[in-house]
Structures are given as C-alpha cells and as structure tokens.
Design a protein around this motif. Sequence first.
Motif, short mmCIF file in Angstrom:
data_model
loop_
_atom_site.label_atom_id
_atom_site.label_comp_id
_atom_site.label_asym_id
_atom_site.label_seq_id
_atom_site.Cartn_x
_atom_site.Cartn_y
_atom_site.Cartn_z
N SER A 1 0.83 -1.21 0.00
CA SER A 1 0.00 0.00 0.00
C SER A 1 0.86 1.25 0.00
O SER A 1 0.39 2.34 -0.31
CB SER A 1 -0.93 0.00 1.22
N ARG A 2 2.14 1.11 0.31
CA ARG A 2 3.07 2.25 0.29
C ARG A 2 3.74 2.44 -1.07
O ARG A 2 4.55 3.34 -1.24
CB ARG A 2 4.12 2.09 1.37
N SER A 3 3.40 1.60 -2.01
CA SER A 3 3.98 1.71 -3.35
C SER A 3 3.51 3.00 -4.00
O SER A 3 2.36 3.40 -3.89
CB SER A 3 3.52 0.51 -4.19
N CYS B 1 8.83 -1.86 -7.42
CA CYS B 1 8.16 -2.53 -6.31
C CYS B 1 8.27 -4.05 -6.42
O CYS B 1 8.56 -4.58 -7.48
CB CYS B 1 6.67 -2.19 -6.30
N VAL B 2 8.01 -4.69 -5.33
CA VAL B 2 7.86 -6.14 -5.33
C VAL B 2 6.40 -6.46 -5.04
O VAL B 2 5.67 -5.64 -4.48
CB VAL B 2 8.78 -6.83 -4.29
#
Length: 57
Positions: free
Chosen positions: A9-11, A17-18
Amino acid sequence: MWSEWRTSSRSNGGGACVELARSVEVVRVRDSKNAGGPVLGFSAHAASAFFSSLKRG
C-alpha cells in the motif's frame, strides 16, 4: 491456496516494487515489472522475521 499477488500500500506506482502472494506456509515474492520472471519463496516464519526487522530499521 495461494492469495492473489499484491503490491504494498506504500507503493508509489513508479515500477520499483515487489509483489507478494502467500499461502499458510510460504510467502512468494516477485518483481512487479517482471510478473513472468523469477519468484522467490520463503517460509512464512522467515518472511515474518525479515519484514519485522525492516520495520525496526
């Protein structure tokens, strides 16, 4: 049963990102830019310890 792949959710949507998918015993991790590429698998215990250490800094 595996959960769906999800991104943090912090992407910020910038592509660095993973993604994670999990079952009861295993957490799978892949590069969000290469969904068909390699997947790493970790025991649920090892993944939990790793993510806890990241949160602590």
